[in-house]
Design a protein around this motif. Structure first.
Motif, PDB file in Angstrom:
ATOM      1  N   ARG A 218     -10.602 -29.548  24.223  1.00  0.00           N
ATOM      2  CA  ARG A 218      -9.753 -30.653  24.684  1.00  0.00           C
ATOM      3  C   ARG A 218      -8.478 -30.178  25.366  1.00  0.00           C
ATOM      4  N   GLY A 219      -7.966 -29.020  24.949  1.00  0.00           N
ATOM      5  CA  GLY A 219      -6.731 -28.518  25.538  1.00  0.00           C
ATOM      6  C   GLY A 219      -6.855 -28.253  27.025  1.00  0.00           C
ATOM      7  N   PHE A 220      -8.046 -27.814  27.461  1.00  0.00           N
ATOM      8  CA  PHE A 220      -8.271 -27.615  28.894  1.00  0.00           C
ATOM      9  C   PHE A 220      -8.137 -28.945  29.625  1.00  0.00           C
ATOM     10  N   ALA A 221      -8.779 -29.979  29.092  1.00  0.00           N
ATOM     11  CA  ALA A 221      -8.716 -31.295  29.725  1.00  0.00           C
ATOM     12  C   ALA A 221      -7.296 -31.839  29.719  1.00  0.00           C
ATOM     13  N   ASP A 222      -6.589 -31.719  28.597  1.00  0.00           N
ATOM     14  CA  ASP A 222      -5.203 -32.181  28.518  1.00  0.00           C
ATOM     15  C   ASP A 222      -4.362 -31.532  29.606  1.00  0.00           C
ATOM     16  N   ALA A 223      -4.469 -30.210  29.720  1.00  0.00           N
ATOM     17  CA  ALA A 223      -3.641 -29.475  30.678  1.00  0.00           C
ATOM     18  C   ALA A 223      -3.981 -29.842  32.118  1.00  0.00           C
ATOM     19  N   MET A 224      -5.280 -29.946  32.412  1.00  0.00           N
ATOM     20  CA  MET A 224      -5.686 -30.259  33.776  1.00  0.00           C
ATOM     21  C   MET A 224      -5.251 -31.663  34.173  1.00  0.00           C
ATOM     22  N   PHE A 225      -5.487 -32.649  33.297  1.00  0.00           N
ATOM     23  CA  PHE A 225      -5.120 -34.017  33.619  1.00  0.00           C
ATOM     24  C   PHE A 225      -3.605 -34.176  33.733  1.00  0.00           C
ATOM     25  N   ALA A 226      -2.857 -33.533  32.838  1.00  0.00           N
ATOM     26  CA  ALA A 226      -1.402 -33.638  32.881  1.00  0.00           C
ATOM     27  C   ALA A 226      -0.859 -33.069  34.189  1.00  0.00           C
ATOM     28  N   SER A 227      -1.385 -31.926  34.604  1.00  0.00           N
ATOM     29  CA  SER A 227      -0.939 -31.316  35.858  1.00  0.00           C
ATOM     30  C   SER A 227      -1.284 -32.202  37.047  1.00  0.00           C
ATOM     31  N   ALA A 228      -2.500 -32.765  37.030  1.00  0.00           N
ATOM     32  CA  ALA A 228      -2.942 -33.611  38.138  1.00  0.00           C
ATOM     33  C   ALA A 228      -2.088 -34.872  38.257  1.00  0.00           C
ATOM     34  N   LYS A 229      -1.612 -35.385  37.123  1.00  0.00           N
ATOM     35  CA  LYS A 229      -0.792 -36.595  37.160  1.00  0.00           C
ATOM     36  C   LYS A 229       0.570 -36.344  37.792  1.00  0.00           C
ATOM     37  N   LEU A 230       0.947 -35.067  37.922  1.00  0.00           N
ATOM     38  CA  LEU A 230       2.200 -34.717  38.587  1.00  0.00           C
ATOM     39  C   LEU A 230       1.972 -34.221  40.011  1.00  0.00           C
ATOM     40  N   GLY A 231       0.711 -34.086  40.400  1.00  0.00           N
ATOM     41  CA  GLY A 231       0.412 -33.558  41.727  1.00  0.00           C
ATOM     42  C   GLY A 231       0.629 -32.061  41.823  1.00  0.00           C
ATOM     43  N   ALA A 232       0.788 -31.381  40.682  1.00  0.00           N
ATOM     44  CA  ALA A 232       1.004 -29.937  40.682  1.00  0.00           C
ATOM     45  C   ALA A 232      -0.311 -29.206  40.960  1.00  0.00           C
ATOM     46  N   SER A 233      -0.210 -28.027  41.537  1.00  0.00           N
ATOM     47  CA  SER A 233      -1.394 -27.198  41.724  1.00  0.00           C
ATOM     48  C   SER A 233      -1.828 -26.638  40.372  1.00  0.00           C
ATOM     49  N   VAL A 234      -3.133 -26.471  40.205  1.00  0.00           N
ATOM     50  CA  VAL A 234      -3.687 -25.982  38.943  1.00  0.00           C
ATOM     51  C   VAL A 234      -4.351 -24.630  39.199  1.00  0.00           C
ATOM     52  N   LEU A 235      -3.880 -23.620  38.491  1.00  0.00           N
ATOM     53  CA  LEU A 235      -4.395 -22.263  38.611  1.00  0.00           C
ATOM     54  C   LEU A 235      -5.259 -21.971  37.395  1.00  0.00           C
ATOM     55  N   LEU A 236      -6.574 -21.830  37.596  1.00  0.00           N
ATOM     56  CA  LEU A 236      -7.513 -21.633  36.497  1.00  0.00           C
ATOM     57  C   LEU A 236      -7.702 -20.137  36.247  1.00  0.00           C
ATOM     58  N   LEU A 237      -7.218 -19.669  35.091  1.00  0.00           N
ATOM     59  CA  LEU A 237      -7.255 -18.251  34.757  1.00  0.00           C
ATOM     60  C   LEU A 237      -8.525 -17.918  33.977  1.00  0.00           C
ATOM     61  N   ASN A 238      -9.160 -16.826  34.362  1.00  0.00           N
ATOM     62  CA  ASN A 238     -10.370 -16.342  33.710  1.00  0.00           C
ATOM     63  C   ASN A 238     -10.031 -15.855  32.304  1.00  0.00           C
ATOM     64  N   THR A 239     -10.719 -16.368  31.298  1.00  0.00           N
ATOM     65  CA  THR A 239     -10.427 -15.968  29.921  1.00  0.00           C
ATOM     66  C   THR A 239     -10.899 -14.553  29.613  1.00  0.00           C
ATOM     67  N   ASP A 240     -11.580 -13.911  30.564  1.00  0.00           N
ATOM     68  CA  ASP A 240     -12.007 -12.526  30.384  1.00  0.00           C
ATOM     69  C   ASP A 240     -11.098 -11.542  31.119  1.00  0.00           C
ATOM     70  N   PHE A 241     -10.004 -12.029  31.702  1.00  0.00           N
ATOM     71  CA  PHE A 241      -9.089 -11.134  32.398  1.00  0.00           C
ATOM     72  C   PHE A 241      -8.549 -10.051  31.463  1.00  0.00           C
ATOM     73  N   ALA A 242      -8.445  -8.834  31.987  1.00  0.00           N
ATOM     74  CA  ALA A 242      -7.681  -7.793  31.308  1.00  0.00           C
ATOM     75  C   ALA A 242      -6.198  -8.044  31.581  1.00  0.00           C
ATOM     76  N   ARG A 243      -5.348  -7.465  30.763  1.00  0.00           N
ATOM     77  CA  ARG A 243      -3.911  -7.713  30.889  1.00  0.00           C
ATOM     78  C   ARG A 243      -3.354  -7.395  32.296  1.00  0.00           C
ATOM     79  N   PRO A 244      -3.703  -6.233  32.918  1.00  0.00           N
ATOM     80  CA  PRO A 244      -3.165  -5.972  34.258  1.00  0.00           C
ATOM     81  C   PRO A 244      -3.582  -7.027  35.278  1.00  0.00           C
ATOM     82  N   GLN A 245      -4.828  -7.502  35.204  1.00  0.00           N
ATOM     83  CA  GLN A 245      -5.280  -8.548  36.121  1.00  0.00           C
ATOM     84  C   GLN A 245      -4.483  -9.824  35.917  1.00  0.00           C
ATOM     85  N   LEU A 246      -4.331 -10.206  34.654  1.00  0.00           N
ATOM     86  CA  LEU A 246      -3.641 -11.445  34.327  1.00  0.00           C
ATOM     87  C   LEU A 246      -2.188 -11.410  34.798  1.00  0.00           C
ATOM     88  N   LEU A 247      -1.485 -10.339  34.460  1.00  0.00           N
ATOM     89  CA  LEU A 247      -0.075 -10.250  34.846  1.00  0.00           C
ATOM     90  C   LEU A 247       0.068 -10.168  36.356  1.00  0.00           C
TER      91      LEU A 247
END
Length: 299
Positions: free
Chosen positions: A56-85
């Motif tokens: 549900r947290g994914f849906a909450d975050a996506m819908f909340a961002s969309a209601k503000l017209g903000a861009s949504v950046l979907l991060l891969n949950t398998d990212f290593a730390r250097p990729q993520l940062l």
């Protein structure tokens, strides 16, 4: 979600390991979280990064961002730390919303940007990281409707980054239902049915089905981590009409002992939608021999 919340407030929208949420509840939760994002400085000119598994947290975050017209950046949950940062440094989101299991990976992501706000979406009961929890933010803020943004959000899906820092692939909100019509010409999905999405929601295939499912008024069944037998159980227990997977998930289900697979009656399953990688022909045949001729390959 606002439209579904108004038309079908009591109908079940999402089922995950924490329970059931209606369309009305999802709508109100995202209104409240959107107000927390506003307090964090998010506007339509900003982006919000989401690093959440299927819940549900994914849906909450996506819908909340969309209601503000903000861009949504979907991060891969398998990212290593250097990729993520590297991605956070390059994209400079105003807020990052993430599951508590990624706390150590994200530590230090603020770098030289003290304005970055971190919100923990899914946390264990003993979470002691000291960051703002999404559930607390939802409880503290008003869930009244917000004015719609002037422009719809865009969604950025990241590549795997096998040759370096992952690159963003922007996806604008469709201006019509034409893309959905194209999908429906290939897969006989029906409105207001139940869909189990096992494919990761941050992935283009999982996200596509989430977006189209919203247009169809689908009920989503989600689980944080894929587990073969649990997926069969979710389909059976919820009389699911559709199952969204990547081929390796089909392989792992087929590797279950026949006695385990036979425990689950999947008579309601009309569509098993696979993409994200090549689907071997023998695997497709084995699936249909076991679960019926319901497999659709969109790779």
């Amino acid at each position: 979600i606002g439209s579904a919340g108004a038309r079908r407030p009591s109908d079940v929208a999402l089922i995950d390991e924490l329970g059931v949420l209606s369309f009305g509840e999802l709508d109100k939760r995202s209104n409240a979280l959107a107000r927390a994002l506003i307090r964090a400085g998010v506007s339509s000119d900003d982006s919000v990064a989401i690093m959440c598994r299927n819940h549900r947290g994914f849906a909450d975050a996506m819908f909340a961002s969309a209601k503000l017209g903000a861009s949504v950046l979907l991060l891969n949950t398998d990212f290593a730390r250097p990729q993520l940062l590297g991605v956070i440094e390059r994209e400079r989101p105003q807020v990052v919303i993430y599951d508590d299991e990624f706390e150590d990976l994200i530590e230090g992501a603020e770098g030289e940007d003290p304005e970055l706000t971190r919100i923990v979406s899914c946390a264990d009961d003993d979470y002691g990281g000291g960051r703002q929890l999404a559930e607390d933010a939802i409880a503290r803020n008003s869930d009244a409707p917000l004015d719609p943004p002037d422009e719809p959000s865009r969604f950025v899906i990241l590549t795997s980054g096998t040759t370096g820092t992952p690159k963003g692939a922007p996806r604008a909100s469709p201006e019509s239902l034409a893309p959905l019509a194209v999908l429906l010409s290939k897969i006989p999905l029906r409105a207001e049915r139940t869909t189990v999405i096992a494919a990761p929601l941050f992935h283009s295939w999982g996200f596509l089905n989430f977006a189209f499912g919203l247009a169809l008024g689908s009920t989503f069944v989600l689980r944080r981590r894929f587990e073969p037998e649990a997926t069969l159980r979710m389909v059976a227990d919820n009389d699911a009409d559709a199952l969204v997977v990547v081929p390796v998930m089909l392989q792992r289900i087929l590797e279950l002992d026949r006695s385990v697979r036979d425990r689950y009656e999947l008579s309601t399953l009309r569509v098993t939608a696979a993409s994200g990688a090549a689907l071997p022909g023998d695997m497709a045949t084995r699936w249909m021999d076991s679960f019926g001729d319901n497999l659709y390959n969109l790779y």
